[in-house]
Motif scaffolding. Sequence first.
Motif, PDB file in Angstrom:
ATOM      1  N   MET A   1       0.855  -1.185   0.000  1.00  0.00           N
ATOM      2  CA  MET A   1       0.000   0.000   0.000  1.00  0.00           C
ATOM      3  C   MET A   1       0.898   1.246   0.000  1.00  0.00           C
ATOM      4  O   MET A   1       1.841   1.332   0.755  1.00  0.00           O
ATOM      5  CB  MET A   1      -0.876  -0.028   1.259  1.00  0.00           C
ATOM      6  CG  MET A   1      -2.095   0.842   1.166  1.00  0.00           C
ATOM      7  SD  MET A   1      -3.078   0.903   2.682  1.00  0.00           S
ATOM      8  CE  MET A   1      -4.313  -0.310   2.365  1.00  0.00           C
ATOM      9  N   SER A   2       0.575   2.214  -0.849  1.00  0.00           N
ATOM     10  CA  SER A   2       1.380   3.432  -0.949  1.00  0.00           C
ATOM     11  C   SER A   2       1.020   4.414   0.172  1.00  0.00           C
ATOM     12  O   SER A   2       0.015   4.236   0.868  1.00  0.00           O
ATOM     13  CB  SER A   2       1.141   4.100  -2.311  1.00  0.00           C
ATOM     14  OG  SER A   2      -0.153   4.679  -2.330  1.00  0.00           O
ATOM     15  N   ARG A   3       1.865   5.431   0.290  1.00  0.00           N
ATOM     16  CA  ARG A   3       1.579   6.476   1.294  1.00  0.00           C
ATOM     17  C   ARG A   3       0.221   7.123   1.055  1.00  0.00           C
ATOM     18  O   ARG A   3      -0.523   7.394   1.985  1.00  0.00           O
ATOM     19  CB  ARG A   3       2.664   7.568   1.269  1.00  0.00           C
ATOM     20  CG  ARG A   3       3.922   7.193   1.968  1.00  0.00           C
ATOM     21  CD  ARG A   3       4.842   8.368   2.136  1.00  0.00           C
ATOM     22  NE  ARG A   3       4.983   9.158   0.911  1.00  0.00           N
ATOM     23  CZ  ARG A   3       5.730  10.227   0.793  1.00  0.00           C
ATOM     24  NH1 ARG A   3       6.416  10.659   1.823  1.00  0.00           N
ATOM     25  NH2 ARG A   3       5.818  10.891  -0.324  1.00  0.00           N
TER      26      ARG A   3
ATOM     27  N   ALA B   1      -7.065   5.973   3.506  1.00  0.00           N
ATOM     28  CA  ALA B   1      -7.728   5.100   4.486  1.00  0.00           C
ATOM     29  C   ALA B   1      -7.850   5.799   5.835  1.00  0.00           C
ATOM     30  O   ALA B   1      -8.912   5.773   6.474  1.00  0.00           O
ATOM     31  CB  ALA B   1      -6.954   3.790   4.633  1.00  0.00           C
ATOM     32  N   VAL B   2      -6.767   6.446   6.254  1.00  0.00           N
ATOM     33  CA  VAL B   2      -6.783   7.173   7.532  1.00  0.00           C
ATOM     34  C   VAL B   2      -7.737   8.351   7.442  1.00  0.00           C
ATOM     35  O   VAL B   2      -8.496   8.620   8.376  1.00  0.00           O
ATOM     36  CB  VAL B   2      -5.354   7.620   7.912  1.00  0.00           C
ATOM     37  CG1 VAL B   2      -5.368   8.591   9.071  1.00  0.00           C
ATOM     38  CG2 VAL B   2      -4.485   6.421   8.231  1.00  0.00           C
TER      39      VAL B   2
ATOM     40  N   ILE C   1     -10.786   9.383   9.938  1.00  0.00           N
ATOM     41  CA  ILE C   1     -10.825  10.677  10.633  1.00  0.00           C
ATOM     42  C   ILE C   1     -12.087  11.448  10.267  1.00  0.00           C
ATOM     43  O   ILE C   1     -12.714  12.061  11.134  1.00  0.00           O
ATOM     44  CB  ILE C   1      -9.550  11.495  10.344  1.00  0.00           C
ATOM     45  CG1 ILE C   1      -8.355  10.838  11.052  1.00  0.00           C
ATOM     46  CG2 ILE C   1      -9.707  12.944  10.785  1.00  0.00           C
ATOM     47  CD1 ILE C   1      -7.021  11.466  10.778  1.00  0.00           C
ATOM     48  N   ASP C   2     -12.487  11.406   9.006  1.00  0.00           N
ATOM     49  CA  ASP C   2     -13.731  12.067   8.592  1.00  0.00           C
ATOM     50  C   ASP C   2     -14.929  11.476   9.342  1.00  0.00           C
ATOM     51  O   ASP C   2     -15.817  12.211   9.784  1.00  0.00           O
ATOM     52  CB  ASP C   2     -13.939  11.950   7.087  1.00  0.00           C
ATOM     53  CG  ASP C   2     -13.025  12.869   6.294  1.00  0.00           C
ATOM     54  OD1 ASP C   2     -12.457  13.813   6.897  1.00  0.00           O
ATOM     55  OD2 ASP C   2     -12.880  12.649   5.073  1.00  0.00           O
ATOM     56  N   ALA C   3     -14.940  10.148   9.495  1.00  0.00           N
ATOM     57  CA  ALA C   3     -16.026   9.491  10.234  1.00  0.00           C
ATOM     58  C   ALA C   3     -16.000   9.924  11.701  1.00  0.00           C
ATOM     59  O   ALA C   3     -17.054  10.160  12.313  1.00  0.00           O
ATOM     60  CB  ALA C   3     -15.902   7.974  10.119  1.00  0.00           C
ATOM     61  N   TRP C   4     -14.813  10.063  12.267  1.00  0.00           N
ATOM     62  CA  TRP C   4     -14.671  10.508  13.658  1.00  0.00           C
ATOM     63  C   TRP C   4     -15.202  11.934  13.822  1.00  0.00           C
ATOM     64  O   TRP C   4     -15.921  12.242  14.764  1.00  0.00           O
ATOM     65  CB  TRP C   4     -13.209  10.413  14.057  1.00  0.00           C
ATOM     66  CG  TRP C   4     -12.893  10.595  15.511  1.00  0.00           C
ATOM     67  CD1 TRP C   4     -13.759  10.902  16.535  1.00  0.00           C
ATOM     68  CD2 TRP C   4     -11.609  10.489  16.117  1.00  0.00           C
ATOM     69  NE1 TRP C   4     -13.083  10.994  17.724  1.00  0.00           N
ATOM     70  CE2 TRP C   4     -11.765  10.749  17.494  1.00  0.00           C
ATOM     71  CE3 TRP C   4     -10.338  10.222  15.630  1.00  0.00           C
ATOM     72  CZ2 TRP C   4     -10.694  10.734  18.387  1.00  0.00           C
ATOM     73  CZ3 TRP C   4      -9.278  10.195  16.515  1.00  0.00           C
ATOM     74  CH2 TRP C   4      -9.461  10.447  17.870  1.00  0.00           C
ATOM     75  N   LEU C   5     -14.832  12.802  12.879  1.00  0.00           N
ATOM     76  CA  LEU C   5     -15.312  14.183  12.932  1.00  0.00           C
ATOM     77  C   LEU C   5     -16.830  14.258  12.779  1.00  0.00           C
ATOM     78  O   LEU C   5     -17.483  15.064  13.450  1.00  0.00           O
ATOM     79  CB  LEU C   5     -14.633  15.033  11.860  1.00  0.00           C
ATOM     80  CG  LEU C   5     -13.225  15.504  12.173  1.00  0.00           C
ATOM     81  CD1 LEU C   5     -12.572  16.114  10.939  1.00  0.00           C
ATOM     82  CD2 LEU C   5     -13.209  16.480  13.320  1.00  0.00           C
ATOM     83  N   GLU C   6     -17.401  13.443  11.913  1.00  0.00           N
ATOM     84  CA  GLU C   6     -18.859  13.415  11.763  1.00  0.00           C
ATOM     85  C   GLU C   6     -19.537  12.964  13.050  1.00  0.00           C
ATOM     86  O   GLU C   6     -20.557  13.514  13.457  1.00  0.00           O
ATOM     87  CB  GLU C   6     -19.273  12.511  10.595  1.00  0.00           C
ATOM     88  CG  GLU C   6     -19.104  13.144   9.243  1.00  0.00           C
ATOM     89  CD  GLU C   6     -19.877  14.453   9.092  1.00  0.00           C
ATOM     90  OE1 GLU C   6     -21.047  14.533   9.488  1.00  0.00           O
ATOM     91  OE2 GLU C   6     -19.283  15.417   8.575  1.00  0.00           O
TER      92      GLU C   6
ATOM     93  N   SER D   1       2.091  12.175   4.866  1.00  0.00           N
ATOM     94  CA  SER D   1       1.720  11.457   3.641  1.00  0.00           C
ATOM     95  C   SER D   1       2.338  12.073   2.398  1.00  0.00           C
ATOM     96  O   SER D   1       2.358  11.451   1.348  1.00  0.00           O
ATOM     97  CB  SER D   1       0.203  11.429   3.496  1.00  0.00           C
ATOM     98  OG  SER D   1      -0.267  12.707   3.136  1.00  0.00           O
ATOM     99  N   GLY D   2       2.791  13.318   2.527  1.00  0.00           N
ATOM    100  CA  GLY D   2       3.369  13.992   1.372  1.00  0.00           C
ATOM    101  C   GLY D   2       2.329  14.643   0.482  1.00  0.00           C
ATOM    102  O   GLY D   2       2.654  15.072  -0.620  1.00  0.00           O
ATOM    103  N   THR D   3       1.100  14.737   0.934  1.00  0.00           N
ATOM    104  CA  THR D   3       0.053  15.325   0.095  1.00  0.00           C
ATOM    105  C   THR D   3       0.039  16.838   0.152  1.00  0.00           C
ATOM    106  O   THR D   3      -0.765  17.471  -0.505  1.00  0.00           O
ATOM    107  CB  THR D   3      -1.343  14.800   0.495  1.00  0.00           C
ATOM    108  OG1 THR D   3      -1.570  15.121   1.860  1.00  0.00           O
ATOM    109  CG2 THR D   3      -1.453  13.311   0.271  1.00  0.00           C
ATOM    110  N   THR D   4       0.935  17.439   0.937  1.00  0.00           N
ATOM    111  CA  THR D   4       0.953  18.899   1.064  1.00  0.00           C
ATOM    112  C   THR D   4       1.935  19.552   0.103  1.00  0.00           C
ATOM    113  O   THR D   4       1.990  20.766   0.032  1.00  0.00           O
ATOM    114  CB  THR D   4       1.352  19.317   2.490  1.00  0.00           C
ATOM    115  OG1 THR D   4       2.678  18.839   2.749  1.00  0.00           O
ATOM    116  CG2 THR D   4       0.385  18.784   3.508  1.00  0.00           C
TER     117      THR D   4
END
Length: 154
Positions: free
Chosen positions: A1-3, A9-10, A14-19, A140-143
């Motif tokens: 699985m990639s970063r 997945a994380v 987290i979105d479910a937790w915030l909801e 994750s490097g998405t920034t």
Amino acid sequence: MSRIEHWEAVRQQIDAWLEDLYRRAMEVVERHWALVRDAERNLPWEQRSCLQLRCAKRGNAILLEWTQIKWIGSKAKGNRRMVRIGIRKTEEYGYSLKNLLALSKDWERPLVEETETRLTELRREARHINKALRLLKIASGTTGVRNDGKDEEE
């Protein structure tokens, strides 16, 4: 699985937790309003609450805010209107109970104290979730920023 796949997945979790957190916050706010409406049903105008509470969600932020209600103008002249005045947060995760209780009517003080205590915990949780979200995004490097702080293009 990639970063990126790990990040996705994380992020879903987290979105479910915030909801869930938003749902719990709405329950606290709705309970507060139900109890206020029930108590005010037989009270004279002067004894009604001058506090308003709202819950809103903007992006990843959950806003739990109190405002003071003031009435200005003349009822007899027909120019009376309601004005909302923001109450400044003075604590790390919420409002000073001293300030809120000073604005509360005698009958609502225990309710305001209980509600703000519960909301403070929810604000704390939301703040930590958002902090974790920012750190995971960087990891994750998405920034567009690598872990060493240099831009991806370098």
